[in-house]
Design a protein around this motif. Structure first.
Motif, PDB file in Angstrom:
ATOM      1  N   ARG A 136     -33.121  -2.379  90.666  1.00  0.00           N
ATOM      2  CA  ARG A 136     -34.117  -2.516  91.844  1.00  0.00           C
ATOM      3  C   ARG A 136     -33.715  -2.404  93.210  1.00  0.00           C
ATOM      4  N   ALA A 137     -32.317  -2.315  93.411  1.00  0.00           N
ATOM      5  CA  ALA A 137     -31.969  -1.763  94.877  1.00  0.00           C
ATOM      6  C   ALA A 137     -31.952  -0.290  94.786  1.00  0.00           C
ATOM      7  N   ALA A 138     -31.478   0.478  93.730  1.00  0.00           N
ATOM      8  CA  ALA A 138     -31.660   1.998  93.678  1.00  0.00           C
ATOM      9  C   ALA A 138     -33.044   2.462  93.797  1.00  0.00           C
ATOM     10  N   ASP A 139     -33.977   1.739  92.941  1.00  0.00           N
ATOM     11  CA  ASP A 139     -35.390   2.076  93.278  1.00  0.00           C
ATOM     12  C   ASP A 139     -36.072   2.010  94.415  1.00  0.00           C
ATOM     13  N   GLU A 140     -35.684   0.703  95.045  1.00  0.00           N
ATOM     14  CA  GLU A 140     -36.259   0.551  96.265  1.00  0.00           C
ATOM     15  C   GLU A 140     -35.682   1.441  97.250  1.00  0.00           C
ATOM     16  N   LEU A 141     -34.363   2.001  97.275  1.00  0.00           N
ATOM     17  CA  LEU A 141     -33.762   2.680  98.240  1.00  0.00           C
ATOM     18  C   LEU A 141     -34.311   4.026  98.174  1.00  0.00           C
ATOM     19  N   ARG A 142     -34.635   4.464  96.913  1.00  0.00           N
ATOM     20  CA  ARG A 142     -35.192   5.768  96.590  1.00  0.00           C
ATOM     21  C   ARG A 142     -36.671   5.948  97.130  1.00  0.00           C
ATOM     22  N   THR A 143     -37.467   4.738  96.832  1.00  0.00           N
ATOM     23  CA  THR A 143     -38.867   4.678  97.500  1.00  0.00           C
ATOM     24  C   THR A 143     -38.716   4.867  98.760  1.00  0.00           C
ATOM     25  N   ALA A 144     -37.771   4.027  99.658  1.00  0.00           N
ATOM     26  CA  ALA A 144     -38.009   4.027 101.250  1.00  0.00           C
ATOM     27  C   ALA A 144     -37.550   5.441 101.394  1.00  0.00           C
ATOM     28  N   TYR A 145     -36.783   5.971 101.056  1.00  0.00           N
ATOM     29  CA  TYR A 145     -35.964   7.410 101.330  1.00  0.00           C
ATOM     30  C   TYR A 145     -37.237   8.544 101.178  1.00  0.00           C
ATOM     31  N   GLU A 146     -37.986   8.516 100.062  1.00  0.00           N
ATOM     32  CA  GLU A 146     -39.135   9.458 100.084  1.00  0.00           C
ATOM     33  C   GLU A 146     -40.046   9.084 100.864  1.00  0.00           C
ATOM     34  N   ALA A 147     -40.400   8.043 101.010  1.00  0.00           N
ATOM     35  CA  ALA A 147     -41.666   7.533 102.047  1.00  0.00           C
ATOM     36  C   ALA A 147     -41.232   8.001 103.401  1.00  0.00           C
ATOM     37  N   GLN A 148     -40.212   7.796 103.865  1.00  0.00           N
ATOM     38  CA  GLN A 148     -39.632   8.211 105.143  1.00  0.00           C
ATOM     39  C   GLN A 148     -39.734   9.760 105.094  1.00  0.00           C
ATOM     40  N   LEU A 149     -39.306  10.451 104.267  1.00  0.00           N
ATOM     41  CA  LEU A 149     -39.228  11.838 104.483  1.00  0.00           C
ATOM     42  C   LEU A 149     -40.800  12.369 104.686  1.00  0.00           C
ATOM     43  N   GLU A 150     -41.697  11.508 104.177  1.00  0.00           N
ATOM     44  CA  GLU A 150     -42.993  11.829 104.345  1.00  0.00           C
ATOM     45  C   GLU A 150     -43.590  11.776 105.940  1.00  0.00           C
ATOM     46  N   LYS A 151     -42.887  11.092 106.656  1.00  0.00           N
ATOM     47  CA  LYS A 151     -43.438  10.486 107.711  1.00  0.00           C
ATOM     48  C   LYS A 151     -43.223  11.687 108.952  1.00  0.00           C
ATOM     49  N   ASP A 152     -44.035  11.989 109.789  1.00  0.00           N
ATOM     50  CA  ASP A 152     -43.902  13.025 110.890  1.00  0.00           C
ATOM     51  C   ASP A 152     -43.375  12.146 112.003  1.00  0.00           C
ATOM     52  N   VAL A 153     -42.072  11.675 112.059  1.00  0.00           N
ATOM     53  CA  VAL A 153     -41.461  10.929 113.177  1.00  0.00           C
ATOM     54  C   VAL A 153     -40.284  11.392 113.541  1.00  0.00           C
ATOM     55  N   SER A 154     -40.098  11.289 114.884  1.00  0.00           N
ATOM     56  CA  SER A 154     -38.635  11.676 115.262  1.00  0.00           C
ATOM     57  C   SER A 154     -38.150  10.611 116.241  1.00  0.00           C
ATOM     58  N   PRO A 155     -36.642  10.161 115.667  1.00  0.00           N
ATOM     59  CA  PRO A 155     -36.071  10.755 114.890  1.00  0.00           C
ATOM     60  C   PRO A 155     -36.418  10.034 113.426  1.00  0.00           C
ATOM     61  N   ASN A 156     -35.969  10.730 112.503  1.00  0.00           N
ATOM     62  CA  ASN A 156     -36.403  10.396 111.228  1.00  0.00           C
ATOM     63  C   ASN A 156     -35.143  10.141 110.062  1.00  0.00           C
ATOM     64  N   TRP A 157     -34.912   8.888 110.157  1.00  0.00           N
ATOM     65  CA  TRP A 157     -33.476   8.670 109.466  1.00  0.00           C
ATOM     66  C   TRP A 157     -33.304   9.051 107.845  1.00  0.00           C
TER      67      TRP A 157
END
Length: 248
Positions: A136-157
């Motif tokens: 669950r931890a690995a799945d949640e972290l991958r989901t959060a990472y991929e969702a963040q990549l899609e965001k047009d924000v700066s800074p983007n973690w």
């Protein structure tokens, strides 16, 4: 004569008192020096000071975790739980995990409390439940990472830091459990994921090389042992694995 005798007696009493006082002072000094010697040589710890390394780790983690409520640092709270687990204090670890969860800390980029729960479940022998936590931890972290990549924000973690470190930690724990269960193919899969983010971890190449040997892929095993030896020259386990992989 009587007066002289009285004076002599008084002098003797005075000398006796001086002797006893000097003896007391010497005893006190001796005790103090002995105490200092024991403290310096770590025979007896001072009050409130950790008595061994495990206790030091727990104390240090507790101090960091005490600020979690104010800073929202879920990793600090999780590290304290893990330190308690590693020192054998599982009941206290369970209590601290519950306390950390009640703080409603932000775990989006760490899933630290799931990782800590997995470590606790491992210590309690609940391996299936531990696997679920890490997955669950690995799945949640991958989901959060991929969702963040899609965001047009700066800074983007996600852009700045990449995949969260605990994603790889989760896969390493899953690999460890798979190796312990002799599930070689599952172990290889998780070690693959771990090495994506930690390509210089020589010890993990050895683990994966041994897993490749168990499934009969000597070519893949040889490649891993040779890679391990780049980071751990003359490592005996890697050399033995390389020898086995080279056998016809």
């Amino acid at each position: 004569m009587a007066s002289g005798t009285a004076l002599t007696t008084e002098n003797r009493l005075r000398e006796t008192r001086r002797f006893l006082l000097a003896l007391i002072v010497l005893i006190l000094i001796g005790g103090l020096l002995t105490g200092i010697f024991l403290l310096i040589n770590r025979v007896v710890p001072p009050l409130g000071v950790p008595r061994h390394y495990d206790e030091y780790v727990v104390t240090r983690a507790r101090i960091a975790a005490d600020t979690a409520a104010d800073t929202g640092d879920a990793q600090a709270a999780a590290d304290y739980v893990i330190a308690l687990v590693e020192s054998g204090q599982t009941s206290k670890a369970r209590n601290e995990l519950s306390r950390a969860r009640a703080l409603d800390l932000d775990v989006t980029r760490t899933q630290a409390l799931l990782i800590a729960e997995g470590r606790l479940l491992e210590a309690e022998g609940e391996y299936t439940a531990a696997v679920d936590c890490y997955t669950r931890a690995a799945d949640e972290l991958r989901t959060a990472y991929e969702a963040q990549l899609e965001k047009d924000v700066s800074p983007n973690w996600a852009v700045a830091y990449g995949m969260p470190a605990n994603y790889y930690v989760a896969h390493l724990r899953l690999a460890t459990l798979a190796l312990d269960a002799a599930d070689w193919e599952q172990a290889i899969e998780h070690l693959d994921s771990y090495l994506e983010g930690n390509p210089q971890d020589g010890g993990v190449y050895i683990d994966r090389g041994n897993a490749w040997l168990h499934v009969g892929d000597k070519k893949a095993a040889l490649a891993d042992f040779e890679q391990a030896l780049k980071y751990l020259p003359d490592d005996q386990e890697a050399l033995e694995g390389k020898r086995q992989a080279e056998e016809q």
